[in-house]
Design a protein around this motif. Structure first.
Motif, mmCIF file in Angstrom:
data_model
loop_
_atom_site.group_PDB
_atom_site.id
_atom_site.type_symbol
_atom_site.label_atom_id
_atom_site.label_comp_id
_atom_site.label_asym_id
_atom_site.label_seq_id
_atom_site.Cartn_x
_atom_site.Cartn_y
_atom_site.Cartn_z
ATOM 1 N N TRP A 292 0.842 -1.199 0.000
ATOM 2 C CA TRP A 292 0.000 0.000 0.000
ATOM 3 C C TRP A 292 0.872 1.242 0.000
ATOM 4 O O TRP A 292 2.079 1.178 0.230
ATOM 5 C CB TRP A 292 -1.011 -0.009 1.153
ATOM 6 C CG TRP A 292 -0.576 0.635 2.443
ATOM 7 C CD1 TRP A 292 -0.535 1.972 2.739
ATOM 8 C CD2 TRP A 292 -0.155 -0.039 3.633
ATOM 9 N NE1 TRP A 292 -0.117 2.162 4.023
ATOM 10 C CE2 TRP A 292 0.131 0.949 4.602
ATOM 11 C CE3 TRP A 292 0.016 -1.375 3.973
ATOM 12 C CZ2 TRP A 292 0.564 0.637 5.876
ATOM 13 C CZ3 TRP A 292 0.458 -1.677 5.245
ATOM 14 C CH2 TRP A 292 0.718 -0.680 6.171
ATOM 15 N N ASP A 610 -13.665 -15.026 2.325
ATOM 16 C CA ASP A 610 -12.921 -14.634 1.133
ATOM 17 C C ASP A 610 -12.405 -13.207 1.215
ATOM 18 O O ASP A 610 -11.394 -12.870 0.602
ATOM 19 C CB ASP A 610 -13.764 -14.828 -0.125
ATOM 20 C CG ASP A 610 -15.001 -13.943 -0.142
ATOM 21 O OD1 ASP A 610 -15.573 -13.709 0.944
ATOM 22 O OD2 ASP A 610 -15.404 -13.494 -1.223
ATOM 23 N N ALA A 611 -13.111 -12.349 1.991
ATOM 24 C CA ALA A 611 -12.668 -10.957 2.136
ATOM 25 C C ALA A 611 -11.318 -10.883 2.837
ATOM 26 O O ALA A 611 -10.559 -9.936 2.635
ATOM 27 C CB ALA A 611 -13.709 -10.151 2.917
ATOM 28 N N ASP A 615 -7.469 -11.325 0.037
ATOM 29 C CA ASP A 615 -7.041 -9.924 0.030
ATOM 30 C C ASP A 615 -5.620 -9.860 0.597
ATOM 31 O O ASP A 615 -5.413 -10.132 1.776
ATOM 32 C CB ASP A 615 -7.988 -9.073 0.877
ATOM 33 C CG ASP A 615 -7.658 -7.587 0.806
ATOM 34 O OD1 ASP A 615 -6.529 -7.247 0.410
ATOM 35 O OD2 ASP A 615 -8.526 -6.771 1.157
ATOM 36 N N SER A 617 -3.867 -7.553 1.629
ATOM 37 C CA SER A 617 -3.695 -6.644 2.762
ATOM 38 C C SER A 617 -4.263 -7.208 4.054
ATOM 39 O O SER A 617 -3.949 -6.718 5.136
ATOM 40 C CB SER A 617 -4.360 -5.300 2.455
ATOM 41 O OG SER A 617 -5.766 -5.433 2.369
ATOM 42 N N LYS A 618 -5.106 -8.247 3.970
ATOM 43 C CA LYS A 618 -5.723 -8.800 5.165
ATOM 44 C C LYS A 618 -5.314 -10.238 5.445
ATOM 45 O O LYS A 618 -5.536 -10.756 6.527
ATOM 46 C CB LYS A 618 -7.250 -8.737 5.048
ATOM 47 C CG LYS A 618 -7.815 -7.322 4.990
ATOM 48 C CD LYS A 618 -9.331 -7.349 4.937
ATOM 49 C CE LYS A 618 -9.913 -5.947 4.896
ATOM 50 N NZ LYS A 618 -11.396 -5.969 4.848
ATOM 51 N N ARG A 619 -4.735 -10.896 4.445
ATOM 52 C CA ARG A 619 -4.425 -12.316 4.577
ATOM 53 C C ARG A 619 -3.519 -12.591 5.770
ATOM 54 O O ARG A 619 -3.630 -13.608 6.432
ATOM 55 C CB ARG A 619 -3.778 -12.811 3.290
ATOM 56 C CG ARG A 619 -3.556 -14.317 3.230
ATOM 57 C CD ARG A 619 -2.821 -14.680 1.960
ATOM 58 N NE ARG A 619 -3.528 -14.193 0.790
ATOM 59 C CZ ARG A 619 -2.936 -13.937 -0.371
ATOM 60 N NH1 ARG A 619 -1.634 -14.098 -0.509
ATOM 61 N NH2 ARG A 619 -3.652 -13.502 -1.392
ATOM 62 N N SER A 657 -16.971 -17.444 0.159
ATOM 63 C CA SER A 657 -17.842 -16.278 0.319
ATOM 64 C C SER A 657 -19.085 -16.594 1.132
ATOM 65 O O SER A 657 -19.777 -15.682 1.585
ATOM 66 C CB SER A 657 -18.244 -15.726 -1.054
ATOM 67 O OG SER A 657 -18.931 -16.714 -1.798
#
Length: 846
Positions: A292, A610-611, A615, A617-619, A657
């Motif tokens: 980021w 899944d979000a 992702d 940035s979140k994994r 999801s």
């Protein structure tokens, strides 16, 4: 000729020195006195484990050369330190970096005019010195202590002279006594590493904030205060900062250090344009991933809306407004889009006029302003408020548990309304403004109370009317009366009669499923506004809402063209209302209004699996312990559906999801619109309408329409592989001649390379045997024949047993590519497409 020979004598000596360097058997990471590396032979130093390299490089399209340290073996070169930033080596010159006999490290360039020292460490030592490049990237010049204590004394180190990059092991700080700072300085341009216009470092005014300054002193961006545990409060949620930074005070030194998670390679780079970029090394592809950047939105730039101006993002652009009780300092400039002048008070505070009555306006979701005065000894919000109220110079306060009481006086600078998260800022206002706001609140409260009273009254009349109609046995008459007098409510009979709507819970007791009006749900979701939208499923949109009592809900609004008709809707209502388990989502109610069909669920703040999983940035938030807990929770939810529930349910659309996560990251299976109920002796069923998601469907279901509990086991196996790899099953198409994740996973498992499947973000910290066991269980779950797959009770036993004797999974036949030429052709196609994420609703089975 004589002058020509003398002019090249330094280069000749440098070459001889390099040969001596090799002849004396020096190690690849060390220079001893008299040894050097040179541009002539391209020699370099490489750290012991091959992480970093010291040598000469040219940036971008420049022909100038610099002595630098970079990551070894990763292309393009990513430097972490440059010695001669301001004095490049010209293209026509040769140079050498030499450790002299006097203990100094010198960079000497040779030319026709003789030797020129263009950079040095300016160190002299009576004792023999050594230069060593460490695996942390630090270049250290050291010598033996001259006193009796012995040991090694560090004379110079590159980490004390940071360039544009901050990595693990470096210190970003300040000496509070001398004012000397360790800062990161940007390049002048993408091709010129000379010191540029931007610097980044710790706030010299004593706060715990990190600043980016323009031209040395002008704030350009700030991090907000450090909360002492996991984050800077001025940065929206960033998993990379979690547990990474640490603020330390040693004597007069105050500095930040950073520890990368999972021993991964990470670097913070201050770009030439003032943007801080955070890069993660992607080992499988051998590239740097831009994780980021900040600041990128206009609101993130320091003071974008001036003093007392509130900045709200409008895309990447800023939208500025004055705080309540303030007005633009210059109305003309404000309307022209020049907000630098900010806002000034329109109405003076009561305390400034020797009156009492000031109160506070709450502004939620804020990046708290700069220049806060912190009181860590004030332990709660009420005490913080009282302290501000008793001090007329205090214009605002905030209380952050991990930071303490924060007070502001004078102008409020750098007010930014976060898109998500943020903190409550309490801004002091005179009674006159609060009084007007109070009247509005009273009117709004009165109207709301009236609406609630009307709704309760109508609901009571509806219940009484239905109760009376059932007593008389006049079901049809009750329907007509209900629709004519209370048309905004719908009863259970709208589901084609009470016999088709379940009226007993799992325990055999009657359950009462609340029926919501459409108007109630519209109000709760802000008229189904886009700002309340949580996501979009195969059958419509999901919105976040809040009931009058403050309970948060998730409302699934089925699309008229979604393909889920009354049958699926009724199916989902019956199933979820009756099935109660900690790993199943909880249904709170439903609504039918004309063509509208809505389901009301409990709200789960972490949304779907899944979000997080897909992702980047979140994994990193999903460590192996969390992932294993999610795997086990999903399995136990399926166990309840397949065996422990009286209904025996097959979900038929199990995927990432459709796994929701609560605040504690506990998984809950959702979306039962496709589910089917089996009878007591029934083991499988055939359908002419195949529904579900390609990539998760078992072969017998996708090709023949036959489904059973083993169909869910197959989907669980795919989901298990996705959780382990951190990648979608569709991302493995034609990888190592495999059609999907199943073929690829089996190939690696068969070659005893299954550990290559593990997500790099967890590989260093997970239990490898436990993950390998889960991979083998997943391969057992995705075997071609349903007969070969284990049932869920056995799956749970195999996953949770530390020493199971696991069967050998059969080789998949539907998921391995057999023709390399065809594979290559597909790989080269510019339009390779996948349908693995498409929900199928009308596919005829054979």
């Amino acid at each position: 000729m004589l002058s020509f020979s003398f002019s090249f004598l330094p280069l000749f000596l440098s070459l001889i020195s390099s040969l001596c360097f090799l002849a004396h058997g020096a190690t690849n990471d060390t220079l001893n006195p008299g040894q050097s590396i040179s541009t002539i032979d391209g020699s370099t130093l490489v750290s012991e484990k091959g992480v970093f390299e010291l040598g000469f490089f040219s940036p971008g399209n420049s022909s100038n050369r610099y002595v630098a340290i970079w990551y070894h073996g990763i292309s393009p070169i990513a430097t972490i330190w440059i010695g001669n930033r301001e004095n490049p080596i010209p293209p026509s010159s040769s140079a050498s970096l030499t450790l002299t006999n006097s203990g100094n490290l010198e960079l000497v360039a040779g030319s026709a005019n003789g030797n020129v020292t263009i950079w040095s460490t300016n160190i002299t030592s009576q004792n023999s010195t050594t230069l060593k490049l460490g695996d942390d990237g630090n270049l250290i010049l050291s010598a033996a202590n001259s006193d009796a204590s012995g040991g090694i004394k560090v004379l110079w180190e590159s980490f004390d002279y940071m360039s544009d990059t901050f990595i693990q092991g470096m210190r970003m700080g300040i000496n509070t006594k001398t004012g000397e700072r360790q800062v990161v300085t940007s390049w002048r341009s993408p091709n010129d590493p000379a010191p540029g216009n931007f610097t980044m470092g710790l706030d010299p005014d004593g706060s715990t904030q990190v600043f980016i300054w323009k031209n040395g002193t002008t704030p350009y961006w700030r991090s907000g205060e450090w909360n002492g545990a996991s984050n800077f409060i001025g940065i929206p949620w960033r998993p990379l900062y979690s547990k990474g930074f640490d603020l330390q005070t040693v004597g007069n030194e105050r500095y930040y250090t950073y520890t990368a998670a999972n021993n991964s390679l990470q670097r913070f780079v201050l770009q030439w344009n003032g943007v801080e970029s955070i890069y993660l090394y992607e080992q499988q592809q051998n590239v740097w991933e831009d994780f980021w950047d900040q600041p990128v939105k206009q609101c993130e730039v320091y003071g974008a809306c001036g003093p007392n101006g509130l900045c709200t993002n409008n895309g990447d652009l800023a939208s500025c407004s004055c705080l309540d009780g303030f007005e633009p300092k210059s109305d003309k400039e404000w309307k022209a889009g020049n907000w630098s002048g900010g806002c000034v008070r329109r109405v003076a505070l009561d305390c400034q006029q020797n009156r009492s009555g000031d109160g506070y306006k709450t502004i939620p979701g804020m990046k708290l302003p700069d220049h806060a005065i912190r009181f860590q000894n004030i332990g709660d919000s009420d005490s913080c408020r009282s302290y501000c109220s008793n001090n007329c110079s205090c214009v605002a306060y905030a209380f952050v548990q991990t930071v303490g009481c924060m007070l502001w006086s004078g102008d409020l600078i750098d007010l930014y309304h976060f898109d998500v998260d943020g903190y409550d800022l309490f801004v002091k206002e005179p009674r006159s403004l609060l009084h007007s706001n109070h009247h509005v609140a009273i009117i709004a409260g009165t109207v709301s109370a009236a609406l609630v009273f009307l709704l309760v009254g109508c609901s009571f009349l509806w219940w009484k009317f239905i109760h009376r109609s059932k007593t008389k046995g006049s079901l049809n008459m009750s329907r007509r009366s209900q629709q004519s007098s209370l048309g905004f409510l719908r009863s259970r009979e709208d589901f084609s009669g009470p016999s088709q709507f379940a009226d007993e819970s799992e325990e055999g007791k009657k359950f009462e499923l609340p029926l919501f009006t459409f108007d109630c749900l519209a109000i709760a979701t802000n008229k189904f506004g886009s700002s309340n939208k949580l996501g979009e499923g195969g059958f419509g949109l999901v919105y976040k809402g809040m009931l009058p009592g403050g309970e948060e809900i998730a409302v699934k609004r089925l699309s008229a063209t979604s393909g889920q008709g009354v049958e699926e809707f009724k199916n989902e209502v019956i199933l979820i209302a009756k099935l109660q388990h900690r790993n199943l989502v909880r249904l709170l109610g439903c609504c039918i209004h004309g063509e509208e069909r809505l389901l009301v669920y409990e709200y789960l703040p972490n949304k779907s699996l899944d979000a997080f999983l897909f992702d980047p940035s979140k994994r990193g938030l999903l460590d192996w312990k969390t992932r294993f807990n999610i795997i086990e929770g999903i399995a136990r939810g399926l166990l309840y559906l397949h065996r422990d529930s009286r209904l025996r349910v097959v979900h038929r659309d199990l995927k990432a999801s459709n796994i929701l996560l609560d605040k504690d990251m506990e998984p809950k299976i959702s979306d039962f619109g496709m589910a089917r109920i089996f009878g007591g002796d029934q083991n499988q069923e055939n359908t002419n309408r195949v529904v579900g998601t390609l990539g998760y469907m078992s072969p017998e279901y996708a090709m023949e329409g036959i489904f059973s509990v083993k169909s869910d086991v197959y989907s669980f196996g795919i989901l298990l592989l996705e959780i382990i790899t951190g990648e979608r099953n569709s991302s493995f198409h034609y990888k190592d001649d495999s059609l999907n994740i199943v073929g690829y996973a089996y190939k690696l498992w068969y070659e005893e390379r299954a550990s290559d499947l593990i997500d790099p973000t967890i590989k260093e910290t997970c239990s490898i045997p436990e993950v390998l066991r889960c991979i083998q269980v997943a391969l057992l779950c995705v075997q071609d024949l349903a007969y070969d797959r284990p049932e869920i009770p056995l799956v749970i036993k195999m996953i949770t047993n530390d020493n199971p004797s696991l069967p050998v999974p059969r080789r998949p036949t539907f998921t391995l590519q057999g023709y390399s030429s065809e594979t290559s052709a597909m790989k080269s196609s510019d339009e390779l497409m996948t349908a693995c994420d498409v929900t199928i609703t009308r596919l005829q089975g054979r």
